[in-house]
Design a protein around this motif. Sequence first.
Motif, short mmCIF file in Angstrom:
data_model
loop_
_atom_site.label_atom_id
_atom_site.label_comp_id
_atom_site.label_asym_id
_atom_site.label_seq_id
_atom_site.Cartn_x
_atom_site.Cartn_y
_atom_site.Cartn_z
N PRO A 93 0.81 -1.22 0.00
CA PRO A 93 0.00 0.00 0.00
C PRO A 93 0.84 1.27 0.00
CG PRO A 93 -0.90 -1.60 1.54
CD PRO A 93 0.43 -2.14 1.07
N LEU A 102 2.42 1.80 -3.62
CA LEU A 102 1.55 2.16 -4.71
C LEU A 102 1.10 3.61 -4.64
CD1 LEU A 102 -0.55 -1.09 -5.15
CD2 LEU A 102 1.39 -0.27 -6.49
N ASP A 122 -8.19 -2.83 -13.71
CA ASP A 122 -8.96 -3.59 -12.74
C ASP A 122 -10.21 -2.77 -12.40
OD1 ASP A 122 -10.05 -4.57 -10.30
OD2 ASP A 122 -8.13 -5.50 -9.79
N THR A 144 -10.93 -2.26 -8.48
CA THR A 144 -10.05 -1.28 -7.84
C THR A 144 -10.33 0.12 -8.36
OG1 THR A 144 -8.32 -2.93 -7.53
CG2 THR A 144 -7.65 -0.62 -7.44
N THR A 145 -10.55 0.23 -9.66
CA THR A 145 -10.83 1.54 -10.24
C THR A 145 -12.12 2.13 -9.67
OG1 THR A 145 -9.67 0.96 -12.29
CG2 THR A 145 -11.22 2.80 -12.39
N SER A 173 -0.99 -0.65 -10.14
CA SER A 173 -2.18 -1.06 -9.40
C SER A 173 -3.37 -1.31 -10.32
CB SER A 173 -2.54 -0.01 -8.37
OG SER A 173 -2.54 1.29 -8.95
N HIS A 174 -3.16 -1.19 -11.63
CA HIS A 174 -4.16 -1.47 -12.65
C HIS A 174 -5.35 -0.50 -12.59
CE1 HIS A 174 -1.91 -5.00 -13.78
NE2 HIS A 174 -1.92 -5.41 -12.53
N ILE A 214 -4.68 2.14 -2.55
CA ILE A 214 -4.66 2.04 -4.02
C ILE A 214 -4.93 0.59 -4.42
CG2 ILE A 214 -3.52 2.84 -6.13
CD1 ILE A 214 -3.75 5.00 -4.07
N SER A 215 -5.92 0.00 -3.77
CA SER A 215 -6.29 -1.38 -4.05
C SER A 215 -7.70 -1.59 -3.52
CB SER A 215 -5.33 -2.35 -3.35
OG SER A 215 -5.38 -2.19 -1.95
N SER A 216 -8.23 -2.76 -3.73
CA SER A 216 -9.53 -3.13 -3.17
C SER A 216 -9.40 -4.55 -2.66
CB SER A 216 -10.63 -3.02 -4.24
OG SER A 216 -11.90 -3.27 -3.69
N ASP A 217 -8.73 -4.69 -1.51
CA ASP A 217 -8.38 -6.02 -1.02
C ASP A 217 -8.19 -5.98 0.49
OD1 ASP A 217 -5.96 -4.68 -0.74
OD2 ASP A 217 -5.00 -5.64 -2.46
N THR A 262 -7.02 -2.71 2.01
CA THR A 262 -8.10 -1.73 2.06
C THR A 262 -8.98 -1.96 3.27
OG1 THR A 262 -8.09 -1.89 -0.35
CG2 THR A 262 -9.85 -0.60 0.64
#
Length: 443
Positions: free
Chosen positions: A13, A16, A31, A34-35, A120-121, A252-255, A258
């Motif tokens: 994290p 990114l 992604d 995530t976006t 981070s796509h 900067i993710s969704s996981d 986060t």
Amino acid sequence: MKNRLISAFLLLPLLLHSGTPLYGAEEVYTDSGTTSWMLTSTALVLLMIPGLAMFYGGLVRTKNVIGTMMHSFGAMVIIGVLWPMVGYALSFGPGVLGGFVGWDPQLFMLQGIDDTIMESHIPEYVFAMFQGKFAIITPALIAGAFAERVNFRGYAVFIALWSIIVYSPICHWVWASDGFLFNLGAAGAIDFAGGTVVHISSGVTALVAALYLGCRRGYPRNVMHPNNLVMTLTGAGLLWVGWFGFNAGSAISSDLATARALTVTQLSAAAGAFTWMVIEMVHHGKATSLGVASGILAGLVAITPAAGVVQPVGAFALGALASLVCYGAILLKNRMGYDDSLDAFGVHGVGGIVGALALVFFIRPSWMAEAAELAGGSWSVWQQLGVQATAVGITVLYASVVSLILLVLIEKTIGLRISENDEMSGLDHSMHGEHGYGLINLN
């Protein structure tokens, strides 16, 4: 160094945040999950700025409501223009001038990122806009220190110059992949979402501004009551909601990262508010709405740098500790007599320093193990504390010295402190020719 850090999952994290684009990579894709979260987070952080306007606006006298709220909205406009022009390039471009700041002509007006998908796509446009909201709210926080006594023109020039000369270099040092604080020690200075970049830089500047400009006329002899605590509580609520985007979005993710950041954000805010309530009940025999709002902010500020590395017990501890220390800082301010009008330093500066330093005692063991591996075998809490203290010290020194220079230059040229007549009539009338509640009230 950056490639080594990326290999450590628990440090991802932080890395990114710098978001170096992938050019010519084999798997360049967006992604959508995530976006979507980052778009939501960007909107949530933007929501914090009108929330701050309401928070500050409710705390001043009736004659200064519009003038105070315009400090936040003015930052939305001024930094909203400067950030895509030069701010993003100065903050996240390749280091120039010996790494003092970033720059890339291709990033001027966000040129060159039209087709860029990041590591981070997510599209780089999304990252640039997300970071732009941080750049907006940081100078807006400073305004709480000199509320009710500066002219809007001087304020506008100050935050424009401050954003370029103070915020952007500090942002580059801490968050850009080639920033020297980003690469300090085994794993860099920990600042997950802006304890150093946002809160310490703005809080220290706020203190310098309050001391340089002097007190409001009549302070502390005359009691200056808030005009609308309902508005202040509403603003505090919006800040709490927006802070989930501020902190959890900084993964900067969704996981998992986060989820961790979101959870500790909630817990620290609640712990901060609870602790402030208890302190007030012990000290004054009653809990106040302003105290609850202040405790919420103290907890949120303290967890901001730590949201990626601490567990729930650490979040509770940081929220409680920040409330205790910030409460003491405000009592000290009252004894010393300087006029940090809305306690910008007392909450944001002090809370940011507490969070940036105290987080080292609550870092999850797996994070420390990864840091030790990167260091070549060992890395202690005390070594990381040294890194944190170095980052805090450099930020405090740089922000305070440069901010004072800017304040003096602006005051001596176009002026910053308003005249006695304008201050007595109020910012709403003297600066904007308006009245916040449709009536004239000079109290």
